[in-house]
Motif scaffolding. Structure first.
Motif, short mmCIF file in Angstrom:
data_model
loop_
_atom_site.label_atom_id
_atom_site.label_comp_id
_atom_site.label_asym_id
_atom_site.label_seq_id
_atom_site.Cartn_x
_atom_site.Cartn_y
_atom_site.Cartn_z
N LEU A 1 9.16 53.37 -39.88
CA LEU A 1 10.27 52.51 -40.28
C LEU A 1 10.83 52.98 -41.62
CD1 LEU A 1 11.87 49.85 -39.86
CD2 LEU A 1 10.09 48.74 -41.17
N ASP A 2 12.11 53.28 -41.65
CA ASP A 2 12.78 53.56 -42.91
C ASP A 2 13.45 52.26 -43.34
OD1 ASP A 2 14.64 53.97 -44.84
OD2 ASP A 2 15.34 55.88 -44.07
N PRO A 3 12.88 51.58 -44.32
CA PRO A 3 13.35 50.21 -44.61
C PRO A 3 14.82 50.17 -45.00
CG PRO A 3 11.48 50.85 -46.00
CD PRO A 3 11.88 52.07 -45.24
N GLN A 4 15.34 51.28 -45.48
CA GLN A 4 16.73 51.28 -45.94
C GLN A 4 17.69 51.48 -44.77
OE1 GLN A 4 16.48 50.47 -48.93
NE2 GLN A 4 17.96 51.40 -50.30
N ASN A 5 17.32 52.37 -43.87
CA ASN A 5 18.33 52.84 -42.92
C ASN A 5 18.12 52.41 -41.47
OD1 ASN A 5 19.81 54.28 -44.92
ND2 ASN A 5 18.11 55.74 -44.94
N GLU B 1 24.84 51.78 -52.47
CA GLU B 1 23.93 50.67 -52.76
C GLU B 1 24.34 49.39 -52.04
OE1 GLU B 1 23.00 49.38 -56.69
OE2 GLU B 1 22.56 51.40 -57.35
N GLY C 1 9.71 43.17 -29.44
CA GLY C 1 10.49 43.35 -30.66
C GLY C 1 9.59 43.53 -31.88
N TRP C 2 10.02 44.42 -32.77
CA TRP C 2 9.26 44.72 -33.98
C TRP C 2 9.89 43.96 -35.16
CZ3 TRP C 2 8.68 50.36 -36.21
CH2 TRP C 2 7.90 50.31 -37.39
N ILE C 3 9.17 42.98 -35.66
CA ILE C 3 9.66 42.18 -36.79
C ILE C 3 9.41 42.95 -38.07
CG2 ILE C 3 9.36 40.04 -38.09
CD1 ILE C 3 8.36 38.78 -35.43
N SER C 4 10.47 43.36 -38.75
CA SER C 4 10.30 44.16 -39.95
C SER C 4 10.36 43.33 -41.23
CB SER C 4 11.37 45.26 -40.01
OG SER C 4 12.65 44.68 -39.91
N ALA D 1 10.33 38.88 -42.49
CA ALA D 1 10.35 37.50 -42.00
C ALA D 1 10.25 36.54 -43.16
CB ALA D 1 9.18 37.27 -41.05
#
Lengths: 290, 290, 290, 290
Positions: free
Chosen positions: D3-7, D118, D36-39, D41
């Protein structure tokens, strides 16, 4: 049924496990199956380590059973996801042993919070290598245990300290300016249970006389760090930090005074997180569900 | 006669000397003899080193002579107390060379402040080892000088940089995320004139990739440090610092983004102090008369 | 002769007067004539009101005479510039009466600081409209005076309070969560000497239950204000303020708890400024030479 | 799959509904049913109003269908719990219209963040009642629309503004120091979509010239407030606030300058929360899942 966020009895479920689809669904499914009322919920997925962390609070009265049965029934869910987990009862006050030396600022702050009901803990005793703070502690109705330290041979001191902590059945040990390095063996008996307040913004100024080091370096802010004690000096997982602005007008003496305010604030916050089971340690870092 | 604190022309007298009785009396006596109007005054005696520092602003129009005569007349007073001293004219805008690499946040912030009249400076040029920010800089009407760097031999780069700075007749050089280590020889040509913004709360996380170091250590606040550049890497006198809270939710990428805000704020404050002659260096520390 | 910034006896000269050329020269000339050692100096010219303020500390031992002679000799200088002025002796501990109700946080914080030598004051007594905190206060060896208040007729209460304050020969009265509105007459007896801590970031949320007002409005930071008490409710000159971040997670109850930490910190700072004669009031504002 | 948290593309599910047992279980059960993958919450139960709020992010690629089908399938779950709900796509950049007057600080800050990637938004246009900032905006490749305002009859201005906003198909309108009061009708067209930055720590100093009001009152901190615009002047739900310390040394002019830094920081944070669908409004307050 109205929720009093301060006083309602709740069960706190804390979980660390490998990240995977379905964890939250399984946990919340389990809770809702028994009609459990979730009063607070936090979760966090660390993308780097693929770890998952969660902390849920469930109103005790909403469940048809007590803590032990809750744990039993939850175990299979936990097993399925290889969870490190725990469930605690908000009504079970944690037993916190305070250790001090001669400086009273952190102790005084904690005792005020305890006596005012701000910190929901029991303090079985205060242990000190000096006798100086006895009267103040005893006024609060708390046993004060003086365990002198022989600087040429500290072993008997720590042996006695260890016995006192064991006798106190402590859930946490707070080094409220105890000013002695805890031996490795003792650290290992209480992993993530010994809480120290260090008077610098770690990792700056590790070791002794951090305010003098700070004055020497000419920093414009000083800080304090609350962390779990490990065998690495000032190297354990950081729970909380804060800073305070200083200027050239502030002598090292001023820094010591100003720093005390940061120290006690940071320690009080860190301890609160700990006793409310809000701190989950992974690697040498913490997740704090504040 | 009304004082406009922003625009009134003033002479700024800065002094460092051994502490001694009579310094302030002598200085203020001198000023009042000529009917000078003191619009701002700061002084500080460092008890440890027995050093004395002061910074006075005198309204230019209140004196019967100009800067040069003021300096001449003041010299005997200064001599008497062995002062390191300087007098500058608030109307003489400092010439500040900006050096950048590819990141625009600090540059963009400084150019906004400059164009809005918040920073009373001239910017003779922006020097960069990349061509990326040319158009943005040139839109502001400022010459952009691209001096490429050969990573296997940086000497020609720094030789060219040095010539450009000299040609620009710079009073200060700001490393606004320049990302190259300044060679010792260049540091020595401009003592206390090269200003760097380091993206950590020094002395924590010296050197490269401080946000990665911070993430690794699990700190709860990240910071930035504005300091004068000396030959010791990230070791020069600190002008200004600040911090920003982070949590476990913040990835290293987040820290980089959040850190940029602290970096530009700290750099802007540090630069302001410098161009207003508010920073006096002693040892490896600063007095900042903010 | 080495200066111990904490313990050296000093005279504090505070001055307010119309701004004019030559004030600082005259004062410092006066001090240096007697070989006085200035250990700290602050001054401020308010451009709007053309007022001038200064606070100088002179090391007592450096002067050839004591406080009374210093005042006598200084009077002609003061007259010349129409100064409101005062000179106090750092060795003369101020007498500070504390007034409390039932909440202990501010009291507990101040008593800790007092007992640790952080606040250089005498506390002749603690006055309260409740008896609840008696034992805690008396443990500190401080007289506790319970003056009950009849809510239907508060006059006798305030008459008694007034007598107690007079008997205590108080230099300052601190309302450390006293929770009663001070009648106008009493305010006028002690102008700029009654210090209150208000639990909001004034002028927001004047009057009762400010945390409830803050929760209602949905602010993202709560604050506290230390101010001198005047006959205008929560309207007196502000000495110090600070804030604390809150989120939607924080109930009003949480705000009350979090707010207490800001309240006691702000009160302690404000009181320190006051007892060190660092606060000069002009109009409804303060100059704080911190 | 990393997982790329930004993109990484994610769906953001936001929900407000009456608090009730089983909401989270139903939602997470639904998500896990489709793998589904909860990234990320967040959830919050407001004890006072018995309301429940949640915001979940699900990695788009982890689901076997797209946004529309997700919404369709989720609708029955939502109905069951009487949810106010929405699902947005992180890849669908929000269209944000900026409105400015003559001051550039907030605009400049936002344009930097936008150009640096940003702020993940599209800026269809900048609307201004002055022509002053045209060139700067156009350099960024953004259309600049000058809509002059006739102070004796503002209606045509706001009619034109309204048309431009509609033509821009705006998801949000940011008043980046626009300095005109938005008429009630326009407020009602865009509830919780018009974002203002007010230059005081609301509710202090409502209305015009807040820094002058702050200077007059002698506060020790100034602030800024980012809020949704409603028909009540400066009375809408607060999204974010912050403060900045000031002293007697700071003139009103200084406060204006210092305040600008707080204003732009607070606005940038508030806007980020908004475009990432982190702000849920209830009553006149906000839940911000930051």
């Amino acid at each position: 049924m109205a929720l009093d966020p301060q006083n309602t009895q709740r069960y706190r479920i804390t979980i660390s496990c490998p990240d995977k689809v379905g964890i939250v669904a399984a946990v919340t499914q389990f809770i809702s199956e028994y009609n459990g009322w979730i009063s607070e919920a936090h979760q966090f997925a660390d993308a780097e380590s693929c770890s998952f962390f969660m902390r849920y609070e469930v109103v005790a009265d909403s469940l048809p059973f007590g803590l032990e049965e809750l744990k039993e029934k939850f175990a299979p869910v936990a097993d399925k996801f290889q969870m490190n987990w725990n469930i605690t009862d908000s009504a079970a006050r944690k037993r916190v042993v305070l250790m001090v030396s001669k400086e009273a600022h952190a102790l005084s702050d904690l005792l005020y919070r305890w006596s005012a009901g701000e910190l929901n803990i029991d303090i079985p005793c205060v242990i000190s290598n000096h006798d100086k703070l006895r009267s103040y502690v005893e006024w609060h109705g708390i046993p004060f245990i003086h365990v002198p330290v022989d600087m040429s041979n500290k072993e008997p001191h720590f042996q006695a300290v260890r016995e006192q902590i064991a006798a106190a059945d402590a859930d946490a040990i707070v080094l409220a300016k105890y000013m002695q390095i805890i031996p490795e063996e003792l650290c290992e008996v209480y992993p993530n249970k010994i809480i120290n307040i260090h008077h610098s913004f770690l990792p700056s100024f590790i070791g002794a006389r951090p305010y003098h080091q700070a004055a020497e370096r000419g920093v414009k802010q000083i800080g304090a760090t609350c962390h779990y004690v490990t065998s690495e000096l000032d190297g354990g997982p950081i729970i909380e930090q804060d800073v305070q602005r200083v200027t050239h007008h502030n002598s090292t003496q001023d820094m010591v005074r100003l720093g005390k305010d940061v120290e006690k604030a940071v320690l009080a916050r860190g301890l609160r997180y700990h006793i409310e089971d809000r701190v989950l340690v992974y690697g040498n870092k913490t997740v704090v569900f504040a």
